[in-house]
Design an enzyme around this catalytic site. Sequence first.
Site, PDB file in Angstrom:
ATOM      1  N   ARG A 112       1.182  -1.112   0.167  1.00  0.00           N
ATOM      2  CA  ARG A 112       0.253  -0.050  -0.048  1.00  0.00           C
ATOM      3  C   ARG A 112       1.105   1.381  -0.262  1.00  0.00           C
ATOM      4  NH1 ARG A 112      -4.902   0.372   4.210  1.00  0.00           N
ATOM      5  NH2 ARG A 112      -3.312   1.347   5.644  1.00  0.00           N
ATOM      6  N   THR A 116      -0.959   7.136   0.054  1.00  0.00           N
ATOM      7  CA  THR A 116      -2.778   7.310  -1.422  1.00  0.00           C
ATOM      8  C   THR A 116      -3.326   6.004  -0.057  1.00  0.00           C
ATOM      9  OG1 THR A 116      -2.053   5.528  -2.486  1.00  0.00           O
ATOM     10  CG2 THR A 116      -2.220   8.334  -3.280  1.00  0.00           C
ATOM     11  N   ASP A 210       0.376  -0.896  12.452  1.00  0.00           N
ATOM     12  CA  ASP A 210       0.871  -1.820  11.039  1.00  0.00           C
ATOM     13  C   ASP A 210       1.258  -3.616  11.518  1.00  0.00           C
ATOM     14  OD1 ASP A 210       2.002  -2.563   9.961  1.00  0.00           O
ATOM     15  OD2 ASP A 210       2.128  -0.240   8.243  1.00  0.00           O
ATOM     16  N   ASP A 213       4.616  -4.421  10.604  1.00  0.00           N
ATOM     17  CA  ASP A 213       6.136  -3.819  11.443  1.00  0.00           C
ATOM     18  C   ASP A 213       5.868  -4.108  12.577  1.00  0.00           C
ATOM     19  OD1 ASP A 213       5.987  -2.399   9.378  1.00  0.00           O
ATOM     20  OD2 ASP A 213       5.538  -0.096   9.934  1.00  0.00           O
TER      21      ASP A 213
END
Length: 218
Positions: A112, A116, A210, A213
Site C-alpha cells: 500500500r 494514498t 501495522d 511492522d
Amino acid sequence: MAEAKEVDKNVILLPQTNQLIGLYSIIRDQRTKRSDFVFYADRIIRLLVEEGLNQLPVEEAIIKCHGGHEYKGAKFLGKICGVSIVRAGESMEMGLRDCCRSVRIGKILIQRDEETALPKLFYEKLPDDIRDRYIFLLDPMLATGGSAMMAVEVLLSRGVKSEQIFFLNLLAAPEGIKAFHSKYPDVKIITGGIDERLDEDKYIVPGLGDFGDRYYCI
Ligand code: PRP
Ligand code: URA
Ligand code: MG
C-alpha cells in the site's frame, strides 16, 4: 466445540470464544512486545488455517478399522496452494505449513502506498498448476480491500476461479469486506475479527496498528 459462523454470505467468522478474545486482547495491546505479538498472532493464524481446511470439500471414505470394523470417514478432495501477500502475509505461511505438509506456496508482493493507501503490485511467483488447486490467500489485514482485490485479479489471470479462493485474515474492516465482495462475491473470507471502521489513514479501528511492522520490525 464452538463453530465458525457465516455472518454474511461468504464471510466466515471464527467463534468469538473467551480464548480467542484473550488472544486478540494481547495482540491489539500497543504495549505488547514483538515476541509476544508473534507468538499470539501465530496462535490465531493456526485457528484460521484450521477453519480454512474445514471449508474444503470432502468425499465420504469408508475406513476399515481393527477387527474389520467400519468407520464412515471423510477424505479431502483436491490440492491446496498458499498464496501470501508479501510482506505481512508471509507471517501466515508457517501456520499453513504446520497443517499441510509440503504445501506449495506462491507469493505476490503488493504494498500500500503510505500516502494514498492504494495498492501497488511489484512481483508475483506462483506454481504453474495453480489453476488446479484450492487457494488459501494469506494476508492478516483486510482494510480497504485494495491489496486483496489486486491479488485476486492476479490469481484469476492465471485461470483460478473465484470459488477456489479462500481469503484468510486476522482482522477485517466492514468497508473492506463490502468493497471486496462487491467485486468478488464468490471468494470466501475467513476472518478472526470484524472491527468497527477505517480511520482517515485507512487503518482499521480499533485494529492493532501495522501488522507487518509489529510482526517483523518493532
Ligand atoms: C498491509 C496489509 C495488507 C494491506 C491491507 O500491508 O498487510 O496487505 O496493508 O490494506 P488494504 O486492504 O487497504 O489494501 P502493507 O501494504 O502495509 O505492507 P506490509 O505487508 O509490508 O506491511
Ligand atoms: N495494514 C495494517 O497493517 N493495519 C491496518 O490497520 C491497515 C492496513
Ligand atoms: Mg501487505
